[in-house]
Scaffold this active site. Sequence first.
Site, PDB file in Angstrom:
ATOM      1  N   THR A   4     -54.419  40.455  -0.392  1.00  0.00           N
ATOM      2  CA  THR A   4     -54.854  40.146  -1.756  1.00  0.00           C
ATOM      3  C   THR A   4     -55.203  41.508  -2.345  1.00  0.00           C
ATOM      4  O   THR A   4     -55.683  42.391  -1.610  1.00  0.00           O
ATOM      5  CB  THR A   4     -56.089  39.218  -1.806  1.00  0.00           C
ATOM      6  OG1 THR A   4     -57.185  39.864  -1.164  1.00  0.00           O
ATOM      7  CG2 THR A   4     -55.827  37.886  -1.137  1.00  0.00           C
TER       8      THR A   4
ATOM      9  N   LYS B  11     -32.072  59.523   1.995  1.00  0.00           N
ATOM     10  CA  LYS B  11     -32.472  58.310   1.289  1.00  0.00           C
ATOM     11  C   LYS B  11     -31.630  57.070   1.602  1.00  0.00           C
ATOM     12  O   LYS B  11     -30.438  57.146   1.797  1.00  0.00           O
ATOM     13  CB  LYS B  11     -32.424  58.546  -0.233  1.00  0.00           C
ATOM     14  CG  LYS B  11     -33.478  59.483  -0.763  1.00  0.00           C
ATOM     15  CD  LYS B  11     -34.902  59.003  -0.559  1.00  0.00           C
ATOM     16  CE  LYS B  11     -35.276  57.909  -1.524  1.00  0.00           C
ATOM     17  NZ  LYS B  11     -35.333  58.367  -2.918  1.00  0.00           N
TER      18      LYS B  11
ATOM     19  N   SER C 150     -28.648  58.380  -2.020  1.00  0.00           N
ATOM     20  CA  SER C 150     -28.971  59.251  -3.142  1.00  0.00           C
ATOM     21  C   SER C 150     -27.884  60.312  -3.274  1.00  0.00           C
ATOM     22  O   SER C 150     -27.227  60.660  -2.291  1.00  0.00           O
ATOM     23  CB  SER C 150     -30.321  59.915  -2.874  1.00  0.00           C
ATOM     24  OG  SER C 150     -30.390  61.169  -3.521  1.00  0.00           O
TER      25      SER C 150
ATOM     26  N   TYR D 218     -28.156  22.174 -38.919  1.00  0.00           N
ATOM     27  CA  TYR D 218     -27.514  23.392 -38.422  1.00  0.00           C
ATOM     28  C   TYR D 218     -27.722  24.552 -39.383  1.00  0.00           C
ATOM     29  O   TYR D 218     -27.670  24.391 -40.604  1.00  0.00           O
ATOM     30  CB  TYR D 218     -26.007  23.163 -38.220  1.00  0.00           C
ATOM     31  CG  TYR D 218     -25.283  24.406 -37.744  1.00  0.00           C
ATOM     32  CD1 TYR D 218     -25.218  24.716 -36.387  1.00  0.00           C
ATOM     33  CD2 TYR D 218     -24.704  25.303 -38.648  1.00  0.00           C
ATOM     34  CE1 TYR D 218     -24.581  25.869 -35.948  1.00  0.00           C
ATOM     35  CE2 TYR D 218     -24.069  26.451 -38.215  1.00  0.00           C
ATOM     36  CZ  TYR D 218     -24.016  26.726 -36.858  1.00  0.00           C
ATOM     37  OH  TYR D 218     -23.398  27.872 -36.420  1.00  0.00           O
TER      38      TYR D 218
ATOM     39  N   ASN E 275     -20.290  21.590 -36.220  1.00  0.00           N
ATOM     40  CA  ASN E 275     -21.674  21.544 -35.727  1.00  0.00           C
ATOM     41  C   ASN E 275     -21.754  20.600 -34.538  1.00  0.00           C
ATOM     42  O   ASN E 275     -22.431  20.867 -33.543  1.00  0.00           O
ATOM     43  CB  ASN E 275     -22.615  21.054 -36.827  1.00  0.00           C
ATOM     44  CG  ASN E 275     -22.557  21.934 -38.056  1.00  0.00           C
ATOM     45  OD1 ASN E 275     -22.028  23.040 -37.992  1.00  0.00           O
ATOM     46  ND2 ASN E 275     -23.090  21.447 -39.173  1.00  0.00           N
TER      47      ASN E 275
HETATM   48  N1  ARG Z   1     -19.316  29.191 -34.382  1.00  0.00           N
HETATM   49  C1  ARG Z   1     -20.349  28.314 -34.768  1.00  0.00           C
HETATM   50  C2  ARG Z   1     -21.516  28.456 -33.804  1.00  0.00           C
HETATM   51  O1  ARG Z   1     -21.339  29.049 -32.800  1.00  0.00           O
HETATM   52  C3  ARG Z   1     -19.878  26.898 -34.767  1.00  0.00           C
HETATM   53  C4  ARG Z   1     -20.551  26.001 -35.760  1.00  0.00           C
HETATM   54  C5  ARG Z   1     -20.199  26.401 -37.102  1.00  0.00           C
HETATM   55  N2  ARG Z   1     -20.685  25.519 -38.093  1.00  0.00           N
HETATM   56  C6  ARG Z   1     -20.814  25.903 -39.366  1.00  0.00           C
HETATM   57  N3  ARG Z   1     -21.236  25.042 -40.183  1.00  0.00           N
HETATM   58  N4  ARG Z   1     -20.556  27.120 -39.735  1.00  0.00           N
HETATM   59  O2  ARG Z   1     -22.609  28.025 -34.055  1.00  0.00           O
END
Ligand code: ARG
Length: 459
Positions: free
Chosen positions: A154, A282, A276, A316, A109
């Site tokens: 306009t 064209k 075209s 995440y 992550n």
């Molecule tokens: N391939 C994952 C992404 O693009 C990377 C992070 C993955 N983390 C996880 N806990 N599965 O987000």
Amino acid sequence: MKLWSGRFDKNTDQLVDQLNASISFDQRMFREDITGSMAHAKMLGRQNIIAPEEAEKIITALQGILADMEEGKIPFLISDEDIHMCVEAELTRRIGDTGKRLHTARSRNDQVALDFRMYMKKEVQEIRGLILDLLEVLVKLAENNLDTIMPAYTHLQRAQPSTFGHYMMAYANMLKRDVTRLEDCYERMDELPLGSGALTGTTYPIDRHFVAEQLGFARVCENSLDGVSDRDYCIEILSALSTLMMHLSRFSEEIIMWCSWEFKFVELDDAYSTGSSIMPQKKNPDIAELVRGKTGRVYGSLMGFLTIMKALPLAYNKDMQEDKEQVFDAVDTVKACLPVFTAMVDTMTLNKENMRQAASRGFINATDCADYMVKKGLPFRDAYTVVGKLVNYCIANGKTLETLSLDEYHQLSPIFEEDVYEAIKLETCVSMRLSFGGPSKPSVLKQIESIKGFLESKK
Ligand code: ARG
């Protein structure tokens, strides 16, 4: 065998692997992944979290992997799932157990948050540069067309006279804002997420500030939960790119109209037009149309990404893997469009005669005619009514304000004198528009100076 096989009794289904893998699109971040890992390894060694010699060994091996990936020597396999696991697996293949120490005090992550930011910092700078190139072209066009009179509209109805130079500076100002918008995004996104761990940091004595310095980040993200789950910067970038594309699309729309037989204000260079398959006569403005069309893709990415993020609990979630394709597609689209658009604008030829011709029809000097009466003492509202009647008379009798006789003028007001003809000349209408921001030469020169100063400050 999977990385996590300790916890599992059997392998994932093959279709799951396919759906789960991101390597097909995150492989483009291999440089960032490896550079990030090198900085991480260096920090681990420095902090004695791993032995400094092992850190050195890891860094050297990573250098080798980077070189080999640059040359396309390492295959990207679905079985590796993503670029982070791919690099780590290759490292372990090369240096065995030492390679297994790299992932101490970090998570994927962490890695994906880091790699993506690093990658996008580079992309934002590149796009910013491409917009600056377009601005240079617009400045040149404006300088060459300070006296090129054209109608301004306009409601797509001829409204008042302007110049092509004035027109170009309108787009220059939009693009200047696009540049500063990207710079704002860049400033905010310039924070190191690495060291957030999976989500709640780590028990190891890591030095995030050292890593930030190594990788050229201005700051360190201040909260680990936020660090791994923040994708605001992507949304900001997508929004800035959507606005940029909106500007290019409006410009494209005008170019498409200007190329039509109905306007014929400009002719595109052959290198930037298409023909075209059936209609031999064209010459089509496909590039401008594609830029207009691709604007929809970039908006789509913005909407798609906002939707992906809208209900994600911290921190995440795998949904976030969908971030990259949206953003990459938008970035690729903008990068494909901008240079071609710039070259198309740079090489188009202006049909100044037709612009002047169009400006002389449609009573675009009617406001100036009313202003003439105001300068002779009439309140504007009254002057406005008189000129409205004059225009009506002209339409009924196939005349223009220029071809009305003084007698005809006098039928509506005794205020008119011989000097009305000078006052309503298109050249006069433009040159008298000396107000700040207007189309007169001194006003446009000021606008050009300002944009040039902006460009100079970016060098
Ligand atoms: N391939 C994952 C992404 O693009 C990377 C992070 C993955 N983390 C996880 N806990 N599965 O987000």
